[in-house]
Design an enzyme around this catalytic site. Structure first.
Site, PDB file in Angstrom:
ATOM      1  N   ASP A 138     -45.931  77.039  54.212  1.00 21.05           N
ATOM      2  CA  ASP A 138     -44.682  76.371  53.854  1.00 21.05           C
ATOM      3  C   ASP A 138     -43.559  76.817  54.781  1.00 21.05           C
ATOM      4  O   ASP A 138     -43.648  77.871  55.437  1.00 21.05           O
ATOM      5  CB  ASP A 138     -44.305  76.687  52.399  1.00 21.05           C
ATOM      6  CG  ASP A 138     -45.289  76.104  51.405  1.00 21.05           C
ATOM      7  OD1 ASP A 138     -45.927  75.080  51.742  1.00 21.05           O
ATOM      8  OD2 ASP A 138     -45.419  76.666  50.305  1.00 21.05           O
TER       9      ASP A 138
ATOM     10  N   HIS B   4     -48.565  72.997  58.372  1.00 20.06           N
ATOM     11  CA  HIS B   4     -47.844  72.825  57.119  1.00 20.06           C
ATOM     12  C   HIS B   4     -48.785  72.567  55.936  1.00 20.06           C
ATOM     13  O   HIS B   4     -48.358  72.606  54.775  1.00 20.06           O
ATOM     14  CB  HIS B   4     -46.851  71.660  57.253  1.00 20.06           C
ATOM     15  CG  HIS B   4     -45.633  71.807  56.394  1.00 20.06           C
ATOM     16  ND1 HIS B   4     -45.499  72.775  55.419  1.00 20.06           N
ATOM     17  CD2 HIS B   4     -44.476  71.091  56.344  1.00 20.06           C
ATOM     18  CE1 HIS B   4     -44.323  72.659  54.833  1.00 20.06           C
ATOM     19  NE2 HIS B   4     -43.687  71.636  55.370  1.00 20.06           N
TER      20      HIS B   4
END
Length: 473
Positions: A445, A441
């Protein structure tokens, strides 16, 4: 005399550990025959003899750490020396029984598998019938990995019953699977000596009612290849093998240095499965490998991944940079008796279904036969893991840094689903599968992950791989 030296096994590899000698002093060897197994922090591999001749010296013992370039053994190129080898230092291993690597299970007698050597009758008993070992195996012993021995033992076979196609007659997993597929060994007739079996009481009407038949082709899943000999103890403590230690360190490092989470999507694999069913026999006959849904999914990934560059990239937060890869080195997670290995298909985007299926099969075979090189397991950019091959319905795989993503292909099974065929909604049976994407992450995204999964779903449900199977029109 020819010296067998530890070669350079990768740019960052400076030493290796001797895990097992495959020959002993006095053994005749052929050119390119594997003579010793070496373990590095990246991979286990076998070192071959550069010449045909007779082993004169073994200059390292099992568990010795040797530097790159160090002499491991000396081989005489004079075959006549086999009868009377020149005086040499004592062999660091017993002449007929090579030592097992530290990461392997207990020796054959302890783990319940068939012994490597041909069986010998005990004094006063009838001789044990067994086919002779392949003539290419050194000193009358048949070489086979522990997992191969266990596979054979489960089918009532031993390595001596199988003709090995590996180096020096080594019995590979493929050899074992062919022997098992050929049919089980017939059990000997029951002995007339000994007490008779107790009579079985007549079944009641309820007990005699027939059971529902098992689905066609159903068989019990395989047990774990790990065997622990408790020998009457409640618990057993054993040292971690080198591969397992490396896996443990890598997994903890991955979780400790990346921000991981998993997203999943359900895919209708009916189009893929129907294409496979229609062409699998011709594909195997033409190319010599199976046409698996995993290879077809790998090809779909290679088609889609260039459209989503953040998932084929590496991040360096210390340097404040991200490296986007214009190529795909596709990691393939392989289950072996020593633990998980992840070799990769180099430049996977350049290969069609045939090329990927062939290279995936090759990497899997070499992983299990300890023939990987450090180059095979370095440089990956994106990884696939086929957890569905063992029936797993859903998974949350761990990243293989510095890669930014890993995709689990879970079980493909028939399920009732709601479909819309243009005339309205209805319930139909379809081949369904969950694809689970773990991503970093810090770089990827949630929307990036969702776009990739949706794109891959479209490719598998709507794309056409027919032209990539290399079959006549």
């Amino acid at each position: 005399m020819a010296e067998v030296r530890l070669p350079q096994l990768g740019e960052s590899v400076t030493e290796g550990v001797v895990t097992r000698w495959l020959v002993a002093v006095g053994d005749a060897v052929t050119a390119d025959q594997a003579i010793v197994e070496i373990s590095t922090d990246k991979v286990d591999t076998e070192i071959p003899s550069p010449v045909a001749g007779v082993v004169q010296e073994l200059r390292a013992a099992v568990d010795d750490t040797v530097e790159v370039g160090a002499v491991l053994a000396v081989v005489s190129e004079d075959a006549s020396a086999a009868a009377a080898p020149s005086p040499v230092a004592p062999s660091p291993v017993a002449p007929d029984v090579p030592s097992a690597p530290a990461s392997d299970p207990a020796p054959d007698a302890a783990n319940g598998t068939a012994p490597v050597a041909a069986p010998v009758a005990a004094p006063g008993t009838a001789p044990v019938a067994a086919p002779p070992p392949p003539t290419s195996a050194p000193r009358g012993a048949v070489q086979a990995a522990p997992l191969v021995r266990r596979l054979l033992a489960g089918a009532g076979l031993s390595p001596a019953d199988v003709v090995g196609t590996g180096p020096a007659g080594r019995v590979t997993r493929a050899d074992a699977e062919r022997a098992i597929a050929a049919g089980p060994v017939l059990a000997p007739p029951p002995s007339s000596v000994g007490p008779a079996a107790p009579a079985v009481p007549a079944a009641t009407a309820r007990d005699a009612a027939p059971l529902a038949p098992a689905p066609a082709g159903t068989q019990r899943p395989q047990a774990s290849p790990l065997h622990v000999d408790f020998a009457g103890q409640r618990s057993v403590v054993e040292p971690l093998g080198r591969i397992r230690r490396a896996i443990a360190a890598s997994m903890m490092s991955s979780l400790g240095t990346t921000a991981q989470l998993t997203a999943a999507i359900e895919v209708d694999m009916s189009r893929v499965m129907r294409l496979r069913e229609r062409t699998k026999d011709a594909f195997r006959a033409t190319h010599g490998v199976s046409l698996s849904p995993f290879a077809m999914t790998a090809r779909a990934v290679c088609r889609v991944l260039p459209r989503h560059p953040a998932l084929n990239a590496s991040i360096d937060t210390d340097a404040g940079t991200v490296t986007y890869h214009g190529f795909i080195n596709l990691g393939i997670a392989v289950d072996t008796e020593r633990g998980l290995l992840v070799p990769n298909v180099k430049e996977a985007q350049q290969h069609d279904v045939v090329g990927l299926a062939t290279r995936i099969a090759d990497l899997a075979a070499r992983s299990r036969d300890r023939r990987l090189t450090p180059d095979d397991i370095s440089g990956g950019t994106f990884t696939l893991t086929n957890t569905g091959s063992r029936g797993t319905l859903f998974d949350t795989p761990i990243l293989n840094p510095p890669e930014a993503a890993i995709l689990a292909v879970c079980a493909i099974e028939r399920r009732p689903v709601v479909v819309d065929d243009g005339f309205g909604e209805s319930i139909a049976i379809r081949w369904m599968c969950y694809l689970c994407l773990t991503y970093d992450h810090r770089l990827v995204d949630g929307a990036d992950a969702a776009r990739f999964l949706s794109d891959l779903k479209w490719e598998l449900e709507q794309g056409d791989l027919t032209g990539e199977l290399g079959l006549p029109a």
